[in-house]
Write a protein that holds these residues in place. Sequence first.
Motif, short mmCIF file in Angstrom:
data_model
loop_
_atom_site.label_atom_id
_atom_site.label_comp_id
_atom_site.label_asym_id
_atom_site.label_seq_id
_atom_site.Cartn_x
_atom_site.Cartn_y
_atom_site.Cartn_z
N HIS A 408 0.90 -0.95 0.04
CA HIS A 408 0.14 -0.05 0.10
C HIS A 408 0.89 1.36 -0.07
N ASN A 409 2.14 1.18 -0.27
CA ASN A 409 2.87 2.22 -0.51
C ASN A 409 3.85 2.01 -1.84
N PRO A 410 4.70 3.09 -2.32
CA PRO A 410 5.24 2.76 -3.42
C PRO A 410 6.40 1.84 -3.41
N ASP A 411 6.99 1.66 -2.31
CA ASP A 411 8.20 0.56 -2.52
C ASP A 411 7.37 -0.81 -2.58
N ALA A 412 6.56 -0.85 -1.85
CA ALA A 412 6.19 -2.27 -1.44
C ALA A 412 5.37 -2.79 -2.65
N LEU A 413 4.62 -1.80 -3.35
CA LEU A 413 4.15 -2.13 -4.86
C LEU A 413 5.02 -2.45 -5.97
N ALA A 414 6.03 -1.72 -5.87
CA ALA A 414 7.04 -2.16 -6.88
C ALA A 414 7.73 -3.45 -6.65
N ARG A 415 7.94 -3.56 -5.48
CA ARG A 415 8.40 -5.08 -5.01
C ARG A 415 7.49 -6.29 -5.30
N ALA A 416 6.12 -6.06 -5.02
CA ALA A 416 5.11 -7.07 -5.45
C ALA A 416 4.94 -7.19 -6.85
N LEU A 417 4.90 -6.14 -7.40
CA LEU A 417 4.95 -6.44 -8.94
C LEU A 417 6.00 -7.12 -9.58
N ALA A 418 7.26 -7.03 -9.11
CA ALA A 418 8.31 -7.54 -9.45
C ALA A 418 8.17 -9.18 -9.27
N ALA A 419 7.58 -9.36 -7.93
CA ALA A 419 7.66 -10.85 -7.34
C ALA A 419 6.72 -11.65 -8.35
N VAL A 420 5.70 -11.09 -8.96
CA VAL A 420 4.72 -11.96 -9.69
C VAL A 420 4.91 -11.71 -11.43
N ASP A 421 5.94 -11.13 -11.61
CA ASP A 421 6.07 -10.86 -13.13
C ASP A 421 6.52 -12.18 -13.80
N PRO A 422 5.64 -12.63 -14.80
CA PRO A 422 5.81 -13.98 -15.33
C PRO A 422 7.41 -13.87 -16.14
N PRO A 423 8.15 -14.75 -16.61
CA PRO A 423 9.23 -14.80 -17.26
C PRO A 423 8.92 -14.25 -18.57
N GLU A 424 9.77 -13.32 -19.39
CA GLU A 424 9.83 -12.68 -20.38
C GLU A 424 9.14 -13.21 -21.37
N GLY A 425 7.91 -12.67 -22.02
CA GLY A 425 7.03 -13.41 -23.09
C GLY A 425 6.26 -14.42 -22.66
N ASP A 426 6.18 -14.81 -21.55
CA ASP A 426 5.04 -15.82 -21.17
C ASP A 426 3.74 -15.26 -20.56
N GLY A 427 3.81 -14.13 -20.02
CA GLY A 427 2.37 -13.62 -19.74
C GLY A 427 2.49 -12.35 -19.44
N ARG A 428 1.24 -11.72 -18.93
CA ARG A 428 1.26 -10.23 -18.52
C ARG A 428 1.16 -10.13 -16.88
N VAL A 429 1.08 -9.15 -16.59
CA VAL A 429 0.99 -8.41 -15.20
C VAL A 429 -0.49 -7.58 -15.18
N ILE A 430 -1.33 -8.09 -14.71
CA ILE A 430 -2.57 -7.18 -14.41
C ILE A 430 -2.95 -6.94 -12.91
N LEU A 431 -3.00 -5.68 -12.61
CA LEU A 431 -2.82 -5.10 -11.25
C LEU A 431 -4.12 -4.44 -10.81
N VAL A 432 -4.62 -4.69 -9.72
CA VAL A 432 -5.82 -3.79 -9.18
C VAL A 432 -5.22 -3.48 -7.90
N PHE A 433 -5.48 -1.99 -7.60
CA PHE A 433 -4.95 -1.59 -6.39
C PHE A 433 -5.71 -0.20 -6.31
N GLY A 434 -5.65 0.59 -5.38
CA GLY A 434 -6.09 2.06 -5.02
C GLY A 434 -5.08 2.76 -4.12
N ALA A 435 -5.71 3.73 -3.38
CA ALA A 435 -4.93 4.45 -2.25
C ALA A 435 -5.87 4.72 -1.18
N THR A 436 -5.31 4.80 -0.17
CA THR A 436 -6.15 5.18 1.26
C THR A 436 -6.54 6.27 1.12
N GLY A 437 -7.83 6.73 1.71
CA GLY A 437 -8.17 8.11 2.17
C GLY A 437 -7.74 8.54 3.19
#
Length: 563
Positions: A408-437
């Motif tokens: 829920h913050n910039p650094d954590a989001l970048a790390r999480a996206l890198a962790a689920v990134d499929p091998p190159e050419g094998d698939g896409r990363v689809i993200l659902v997120f928002g920000a806290t009020g």
Amino acid sequence: MENAQAITTDAALLRPGGVSAVSVGSLASAIGGQLLQLADSTDPGGVEVTGVSLDSRAIRPDDLYAALPGARFHGASFAAAALDAGAAAVLTDSTGADLLRASETPVTVPVVVAADARAAVGSVAARVYASQPADGSGLSLFAVTGTNGKTTTTYFVNSILRALGETTGLIGTIEILAGDQRIPSKLTTPEAPTVHSLLSVMRESGMTAASMEVSSHAIEFHRVDGIRYGVAGFTNLTQDHLDLHGTMQAYFDVKAQLFTPERTERAVVVVADDDDAWGIAMARHARAQLGADNVDVFAMRGGVVGDRESGPERRGADWTLHSLTRRGIGHAFELVHRDGRSLRVSTGLPGVFNVANAALATLMVLSSGVALEDLQRALDQHDPLTTDVPGRMQLIGTQPTAVVDFAHNPDALARALAAVDPPEGDGRVILVFGATGERDKTKRPLMGEIAAREADVVIVSDDDPHGEDPSTIREEVMAGAQALIEAGGARATEIHQIAPRSVAIHSAVRMAGRNDSVIVAGRGHETVQEIAGVDHPLDDRAELRAALDEMRHSTQEGWGETK
């Protein structure tokens, strides 16, 4: 006194059974407070208390009611209710004392007035609940602080300790584990009376060790005052909570208070690399405060930490990362000490950041005095670092890979996206997120930018809007993503704004192919969404499972597996 094992869903109501009464006079003396007698009563200093509470609704007979200033009301305004419930004394500040004097209901119990009543509550609760007995019979305590990774690291510490035969408790963001009790958490770190009470409950229940998340709010608001940990660990420091602290330096300074002799005996500090200025600063601070021999510094990459010729507090890293390899969706690796000792470690949780969390937990347990050979045996035989952590890189399904994370913050989001990134050419990363009020607004466009840079399909939805207009929050996140697209630096080929969040999650799964990764970030384990002061049931994990089940039933091949 009610039995410690009584069933409750509120940690503030869980009390130890073996509390000895403590005189109000001795408490006043211990904190340098003034003892007042506002109405006729005999020997106010001799009155005894057996509990402490900040909440007038949780008062039990013979409790000390801590009447503290709040965001909207002063606790002294609720003193009458506390006295009706049986409070034997009141602790407050000068403002609270004035309110009590002016009260229509005479205050016939002793009142202790402290210059900073909030700062005094921790030491008072420690005395009343005897949470860390002088005879050494208390728990082995582990504290974890930092912006990201606190929850996972505490679960890792507990899992290792259980593999070593310890009986453990836990206080953190997701839940509190105390004896037979499993209590959902309301705060990352509860208020001081609850913390001290829980530690005593754990000891009475046969616990031998406990790990705690210690947030910057907990330190700032004195929730862990009166506690001295055996080992404190530091994960990282990245932008978050600037609505409270104002600057990164102020944020660091609050975290650094944990790494002092008053609060911990030993420490383990993670330094990401030679450019990790905050990690290096915390390592130097801890070594200067605790002594270099009482601090282990772990470097993920590099390991300079400081000038080796400028004293032991600025020497290089004690432990470094070696032989990092993939093991399923997790990693296996080796921790090597500068003296040649080493540990073989593995974790089944995805993401290089979980390597850092696993290393930190392992080294914290080692720092507590466990023999290296015993620790290695527990790691080899029990695989404790593959434990499930609710809402933390939690794998919900495969084909497509479907993950829920608390990022829920910039650094954590970048790390999480890198962790689920499929091998190159094998698939896409689809993200659902928002920000806290009603939280740090400056991170919203940063998170939008990271989403557009690291994901292929971005769906901006709602997190917990609280009292803010959800559409305004979404637009501020979208602005960061759109700016990166216009600058030509985006990976994302699609950016959508979809609300409510449940619809966004189902939309993401419908967009996914079997080789894609869908990650729902920001809320993790949470099961309600607050909108305009109203809690609405919403569990990202349940919604993601339901969406995957729909996919499985609608595809001829039957893919869309859930865990």
